[in-house]
Write a protein that holds these residues in place. Sequence first.
Motif, PDB file in Angstrom:
ATOM      1  N   UNK A  27       0.818  -1.227   0.000  1.00  0.00           N
ATOM      2  CA  UNK A  27       0.000   0.000   0.000  1.00  0.00           C
ATOM      3  C   UNK A  27       0.848   1.273   0.000  1.00  0.00           C
ATOM      4  N   UNK A  28       1.976   1.208  -0.682  1.00  0.00           N
ATOM      5  CA  UNK A  28       2.858   2.371  -0.826  1.00  0.00           C
ATOM      6  C   UNK A  28       2.836   2.818  -2.283  1.00  0.00           C
ATOM      7  N   UNK A  29       1.717   3.379  -2.715  1.00  0.00           N
ATOM      8  CA  UNK A  29       1.553   3.735  -4.124  1.00  0.00           C
ATOM      9  C   UNK A  29       2.557   4.794  -4.563  1.00  0.00           C
ATOM     10  N   UNK A  30       2.764   5.818  -3.749  1.00  0.00           N
ATOM     11  CA  UNK A  30       3.710   6.870  -4.117  1.00  0.00           C
ATOM     12  C   UNK A  30       5.119   6.317  -4.272  1.00  0.00           C
ATOM     13  N   UNK A  31       5.539   5.486  -3.342  1.00  0.00           N
ATOM     14  CA  UNK A  31       6.871   4.880  -3.422  1.00  0.00           C
ATOM     15  C   UNK A  31       6.977   3.938  -4.619  1.00  0.00           C
ATOM     16  N   UNK A  32       5.886   3.222  -4.908  1.00  0.00           N
ATOM     17  CA  UNK A  32       5.889   2.320  -6.063  1.00  0.00           C
ATOM     18  C   UNK A  32       6.140   3.100  -7.346  1.00  0.00           C
ATOM     19  N   UNK A  33       5.450   4.217  -7.514  1.00  0.00           N
ATOM     20  CA  UNK A  33       5.639   5.025  -8.712  1.00  0.00           C
ATOM     21  C   UNK A  33       7.048   5.612  -8.766  1.00  0.00           C
ATOM     22  N   UNK A  34       7.573   6.028  -7.610  1.00  0.00           N
ATOM     23  CA  UNK A  34       8.920   6.609  -7.579  1.00  0.00           C
ATOM     24  C   UNK A  34       9.974   5.577  -7.956  1.00  0.00           C
ATOM     25  N   UNK A  35       9.753   4.322  -7.546  1.00  0.00           N
ATOM     26  CA  UNK A  35      10.659   3.244  -7.960  1.00  0.00           C
ATOM     27  C   UNK A  35      10.553   3.023  -9.463  1.00  0.00           C
ATOM     28  N   UNK A  36       9.334   2.961  -9.956  1.00  0.00           N
ATOM     29  CA  UNK A  36       9.118   2.623 -11.364  1.00  0.00           C
ATOM     30  C   UNK A  36       9.668   3.679 -12.315  1.00  0.00           C
ATOM     31  N   UNK A  37       9.625   4.969 -11.934  1.00  0.00           N
ATOM     32  CA  UNK A  37      10.142   5.994 -12.851  1.00  0.00           C
ATOM     33  C   UNK A  37      11.662   5.930 -12.963  1.00  0.00           C
TER      34      UNK A  37
END
Length: 248
Positions: free
Chosen positions: A95-105
């Motif tokens: 449930x860490x959506x912001x961190x998930x996106x930051x990793x993916x970019x």
Amino acid sequence: MLPKVDLIDIADELTRLGDEIQRAFDDSEQAVEPTPQVLLSGLAQLLDTVRTGEAEARGESVQVLRSATGVVPDALLEHGLGLLRQLGDLARRLNLESQAQSVEVLAVPFACWMLRRGGELQHPEDVVNALSTLANRLERPEELAELYGLMREIAEGIGADRIQGMDPTDPTDPWLLLLINRGIVATRSHQPALMIEAFDAIGEQLPDHAPHFFREGMGEMESLHYPAQVREVMQRYFDTWCSGQRLH
């Protein structure tokens, strides 16, 4: 802000995000595999490995990387993208959506770093999605122009076989999405030269999609009050591709 195409910056960002993901993992009662530490260790080892392959000339980097690792840069690129994808998926499950996106970019600077050293991108899906995420975050024309430059590098680094195998009837095809999104980013950069380059590519490679793209583009000109030089370029392509069609 765009991530820098720099291995040290990528490693620093992974350390920051990794600490947050690890804390959430430690606090979670659900069983999640692989663990953050496994993925973070793999990424750290990979970044250290490719850093040893640094060389001044592109051709030399290919040989140095091959000698140091026993594999071609393409395989190292795919491995790194896979690890980032898994880490992003793990963060999302916590449930860490912001961190998930930051990793993916981070797929964007890592891919560009490897492409500049002779790699070729055979599976661009993750990078194209990351570019879309970055585009949605940026507003300043100068940052969007910088993003356009990265999109150009990614487009030039995608393998010819992948481009030739594009399915223009599939709206999720990564090559199609990259060309369309690059056209949107060029428009938002307010730079006519970038618009012309991106629009020509859409017309040449996506002729069935071009009328819709330029029709939508003219609608944006009306609603978002773009500068005159941007409107002029869009009008020219609209006239070419949508002649005789009414704008709704």
